[in-house]
Design an enzyme around this catalytic site. Structure first.
Site, PDB file in Angstrom:
ATOM      1  N   ARG A  36       0.876  -1.216  -0.045  1.00 36.71           N
ATOM      2  CA  ARG A  36      -0.055   0.103  -0.153  1.00 36.71           C
ATOM      3  C   ARG A  36       0.825   1.570   0.068  1.00 36.71           C
ATOM      4  O   ARG A  36       0.692   2.383  -0.552  1.00 36.71           O
ATOM      5  CB  ARG A  36      -1.060   0.008   1.321  1.00 36.71           C
ATOM      6  CG  ARG A  36      -2.024  -0.929   1.204  1.00 36.71           C
ATOM      7  CD  ARG A  36      -2.635  -1.322   2.625  1.00 36.71           C
ATOM      8  NE  ARG A  36      -3.270  -0.181   3.110  1.00 36.71           N
ATOM      9  CZ  ARG A  36      -3.633  -0.043   4.301  1.00 36.71           C
ATOM     10  NH1 ARG A  36      -3.551  -1.448   5.101  1.00 36.71           N
ATOM     11  NH2 ARG A  36      -4.223   1.097   4.760  1.00 36.71           N
ATOM     12  N   CYS A  64      -0.253   5.660   9.590  1.00 37.47           N
ATOM     13  CA  CYS A  64      -0.773   4.374   9.186  1.00 37.47           C
ATOM     14  C   CYS A  64      -1.953   4.657   8.077  1.00 37.47           C
ATOM     15  O   CYS A  64      -2.121   5.517   7.585  1.00 37.47           O
ATOM     16  CB  CYS A  64      -0.951   3.435  10.328  1.00 37.47           C
ATOM     17  SG  CYS A  64      -2.453   4.042  11.417  1.00 37.47           S
TER      18      CYS A  64
END
Length: 329
Positions: free
Chosen positions: A212, A288
């Site tokens: 990601r 995150c």
């Protein structure tokens, strides 16, 4: 004030002696084992909070699981409810002082209570909960390393009956540490600085899976671009953790020893920058997907003794949702 970096050096007798003097100003150990928590739990001044949180696309329901199985005497801390509203509709953002105080009062927590946080993953969302308590000055707080699975695997008692309602307490938060939270504007400003050439820049660590981060894999939130904040570093939160299996095959995680956490940090940013971070010469921001697993990086760095660590509360979801954000891949 006593500061102990890990549960490995924890002396229960010593902690009890100090905590009984002035529990409101005590820094409890960051990590505790199930057996240590079980012994502490015999004291009325300890509050156990199940802070389990699942990704939005998960079929599991944390509240339902808590109702069916928990550590005796534990209460449920809903991190999505104990939160401030966000302009982009993001969940589990850092609450304001009034929201945090009201939640503590309902959970029966006073300023002198030793709060022990756990989750059903082992280590996943409980560090984020610890970050919240410590940012509000409630340093008498710890994480149960290994969470509920390790507790059960150690043969300690569980409760499957109806949860009890605690006696309401009075709570007035201590000073809120505003320097612990990074805003979008601060992240954008910092992203314009190259950490390799500008010592004034903060090192931004991204706890998401590397796919990601690089843009190779999609985000779990529909319509959200993958990629990363310019000049940030990939450090997947699992690299601070080790996996275990219970006797019945359930997998759970605990923190790695500090020396192995340091190696993971060195692999991400290099030995020289790691030493600067540990010595307090460079500050760090943990990020995150939505501010949850960034807490794992924050706690891992705390275990190394790093003091200058902040958290980008809205993290990648908030950053990528803004149309003017610069995204690196």
């Amino acid at each position: 004030m006593l500061f102990l970096r890990t549960a490995r050096s924890f002396s229960l007798t010593t902690f009890r002696t100090i905590s009984h003097r002035n529990m409101s100003s005590t820094s409890a150990p960051l990590l505790l084992s199930p057996k240590q928590v079980n012994e502490l739990g015999k004291a009325s001044s300890v509050s156990l909070l199940d802070s389990t949180w699942f990704m939005p696309n998960s079929p599991r329901n944390a509240k339902q699981e808590f109702s069916g199985k928990r550590i005796p005497g534990a209460q449920f801390l809903d991190l999505d409810e104990v939160a401030s509203p966000h302009e982009l509709g993001l969940k589990h953002m850092m609450p304001d002082k009034e929201t945090f105080a009201l939640a503590c009062e309902k959970l029966g927590i006073s300023p002198s209570t030793h709060v022990v946080l756990y989750d059903s993953h082992g280590v996943f969302s409980s560090p984020r909960a610890l970050f919240m308590f410590r940012t509000f000055g409630h340093t008498n707080s710890s994480v149960l390393d290994g969470g509920l699975p390790r507790w059960v695997d150690d043969g300690l008692p569980i409760d499957t009956g109806s949860p009890t309602t605690p006696q309401r307490a009075s709570y007035a938060p201590r000073e809120f540490d505003a320097t612990a939270i990074r805003s979008y504007e601060q992240i954008v400003s910092n992203s314009q600085l190259d950490p390799a050439t500008d010592a004034k820049s903060e090192i931004v660590l991204d706890a998401r899976p590397n796919g990601r981060f690089t843009g190779k894999d999609p985000e779990p939130r529909p319509g959200l671009s993958s990629g990363h904040i310019p000049h940030s570093f990939s450090l997947t939160f699992n690299l601070f953790l080790q996996k275990h299996k219970t006797k019945d095959g359930q997998e759970y995680s605990t923190f790695l020893p500090p020396e192995e956490i340091r190696k993971a940090l060195e692999n991400a940013i290099g030995p020289a920058e790691t030493e600067k971070v540990i010595q307090g010469q460079r500050s760090v921001t943990a990020s995150c997907g939505s501010g949850m697993t960034a807490g794992v990086l924050w706690l891992g760095l705390q275990l190394l003794g790093v003091k200058n660590v902040g958290l980008y509360d809205e993290s990648w979801t908030g950053y990528a949702m803004r149309p003017t954000s610069q995204i690196a891949k």
